[in-house]
Design an enzyme around this catalytic site. Structure first.
Site, PDB file in Angstrom:
ATOM      1  N   ASP A  47      -3.920  -7.337  -5.342  1.00 11.22           N
ATOM      2  CA  ASP A  47      -2.598  -7.098  -3.842  1.00 11.22           C
ATOM      3  C   ASP A  47      -3.837  -7.579  -2.617  1.00 11.22           C
ATOM      4  OD1 ASP A  47      -2.309  -4.085  -5.032  1.00 11.22           O
ATOM      5  OD2 ASP A  47      -0.904  -5.544  -3.908  1.00 11.22           O
ATOM      6  N   ASP A 101       7.197  -1.213  -5.526  1.00  4.66           N
ATOM      7  CA  ASP A 101       5.752  -1.012  -5.455  1.00  4.66           C
ATOM      8  C   ASP A 101       5.658  -0.130  -4.482  1.00  4.66           C
ATOM      9  OD1 ASP A 101       3.202  -3.373  -4.509  1.00  4.66           O
ATOM     10  OD2 ASP A 101       2.634  -1.627  -5.775  1.00  4.66           O
TER      11      ASP A 101
HETATM   12  C1  DX5 Z   1      -0.030  -0.851  -2.073  1.00  7.86           C
HETATM   13  C2  DX5 Z   1      -0.056  -1.917  -3.057  1.00  7.86           C
HETATM   14  C3  DX5 Z   1       0.519  -1.006  -4.094  1.00  7.86           C
HETATM   15  C4  DX5 Z   1      -0.792  -0.439  -4.701  1.00  7.86           C
HETATM   16  C5  DX5 Z   1       0.273   0.735  -5.900  1.00  7.86           C
HETATM   17  O1  DX5 Z   1       0.066  -1.018  -0.146  1.00  7.86           O
HETATM   18  O2  DX5 Z   1       0.939  -2.504  -2.765  1.00  7.86           O
HETATM   19  O3  DX5 Z   1       0.171  -2.085  -5.097  1.00  7.86           O
HETATM   20  O4  DX5 Z   1      -1.778  -0.064  -4.798  1.00  7.86           O
HETATM   21  O5  DX5 Z   1      -1.010   2.298  -6.038  1.00  7.86           O
HETATM   22  P1  DX5 Z   1      -0.265   3.517  -6.159  1.00  7.86           P
HETATM   23  O6  DX5 Z   1       0.549   3.159  -7.318  1.00  7.86           O
HETATM   24  O7  DX5 Z   1      -1.181   4.180  -6.400  1.00  7.86           O
HETATM   25  O8  DX5 Z   1       0.909   3.379  -5.346  1.00  7.86           O
HETATM   26 ZN    ZN Z   2       1.359  -4.393  -4.474  1.00  6.70          ZN
END
Ligand code: DX5
Ligand code: ZN
Length: 220
Positions: free
Chosen positions: A35, A176
Site C-alpha cells: 500500500d 481489499d
Molecule cells: C487500506 C489498505 C488495505 C489494508 C487491509 O487502505 O488498502 O490493504 O491494509 O487491512 P485490513 O485487512 O486490516 O483491512
Molecule cells: Zn490496499
C-alpha cells in the site's frame, strides 16, 4: 482463474521486513500487497518506493502495488516492477487514468484500477481494454483494521456482472479491506478472485501465518 491470496504488507512487522517476507513465502502467499499512500488522497502515509524496491529484491513473490495517491503517473518509474507484478491506481486519484493505465501496460506491468466504496462500477466502462485487474475497495482506503462497508457484497457482484457484460470475464476482481475468512467466503461467492489479507485474516497475534493462509484458502 485460481483464487489468489495477496498479503497486505503494511500489516506486517515492518521492523523485521525480511523475516516477515520469508514467513509469507512459507505461508504460500501468492502476491505481496504493497500500500502506497501520499497523505493527500488518503490521510495516511505508508510504504515508500525504497521499501518497495527492497522487497522486490528479496523475494520471487509477485508484487501487488496499491497506489492510494493523487496523480500516480509521476511515480510509476520509481518502482522496479515487472511482467508478473500488478500496479493498481485509483480512479478517483487520476483525471488521466486512461493515459496512466496505458503507460503501466506499455511497461509490461499488469494494470489495475481501484474504486472507493462510493464510486460506481460503470467507471470501468471505457477503460476495460487497459485492465488486468479491478480492485474493489471494501473499506474507505487509508487504514488497516476497518470494517467492511455495507453494500460491499452487492458492489462486487455488480462489478462481476458489469465486466462480464463488457465481454471481459477474464478481468479478476480483487477485494481489499477487512477481508476476514467470513467476508472472503461471502465475496468469493459473488465473483472476487484476489483477496487482500490483513489484520482480520493473516496478521493476527500468536496465530501461525501458514495455518491462517491455508484455512483462508480452504473457505474459497
Ligand atoms: C487500506 C489498505 C488495505 C489494508 C487491509 O487502505 O488498502 O490493504 O491494509 O487491512 P485490513 O485487512 O486490516 O483491512
Ligand atoms: Zn490496499
Amino acid at each position: 482463474m485460481k483464487k489468489l491470496l495477496s498479503a497486505s504488507v503494511m500489516c506486517a512487522d515492518l521492523l523485521n521486513i525480511e523475516k516477515s517476507v520469508k514467513e509469507l513465502e512459507r505461508a504460500g502467499i501468492d502476491l505481496l500487497h504493497l500500500d502506497v499512500m501520499d497523505g493527500s488522497f488518503v490521510p495516511n502515509i505508508t510504504l515508500g518506493f525504497d521499501m518497495i524496491n527492497a522487497i522486490k529484491g528479496m523475494t520471487d513473490i509477485p508484487l501487488d502495488v496499491h497506489m492510494m495517491v493523487n496523480t500516480p503517473a509521476q511515480f510509476i518509474d520509481m518502482m522496479n516492477l515487472g511482467k508478473d507484478d500488478y500496479l493498481c491506481i485509483h480512479y478517483e486519484g487520476d483525471i488521466h487514468a486512461q493515459r496512466t493505465l496505458a503507460k503501466i501496460k506499455d511497461k509490461g506491468i499488469k494494470a489495475g484500477l481501484a474504486l472507493n466504496p462510493q464510486t460506481p462500477v460503470n467507471c470501468y466502462e471505457h477503460l476495460v481494454d487497459y485492465l488486468d485487474m479491478a480492485l474493489i475497495m471494501t473499506v474507505s482506503p487509508g487504514f488497516a483494521g476497518q470494517k467492511i462497508f455495507a453494500g460491499a457484497k452487492e458492489k462486487v457482484a455488480k462489478t462481476r456482472a458489469f465486466l462480464d457484460s463488457l465481454g471481459r470475464p477474464d478481468i479478476p476482481i480483487e477485494v481489499d479491506g477487512n477481508i476476514s475468512p467470513a467476508n472472503g467466503a461471502m465475496l468469493s461467492k459473488v465473483g472476487a478472485e484476489i483477496f487482500v489479507l490483513g489484520t482480520s485474516s493473516l496478521f493476527i497475534k500468536d496465530k501461525d501465518m501458514k495455518e491462517s493462509a491455508e484455512s483462508f484458502r480452504a473457505i474459497l
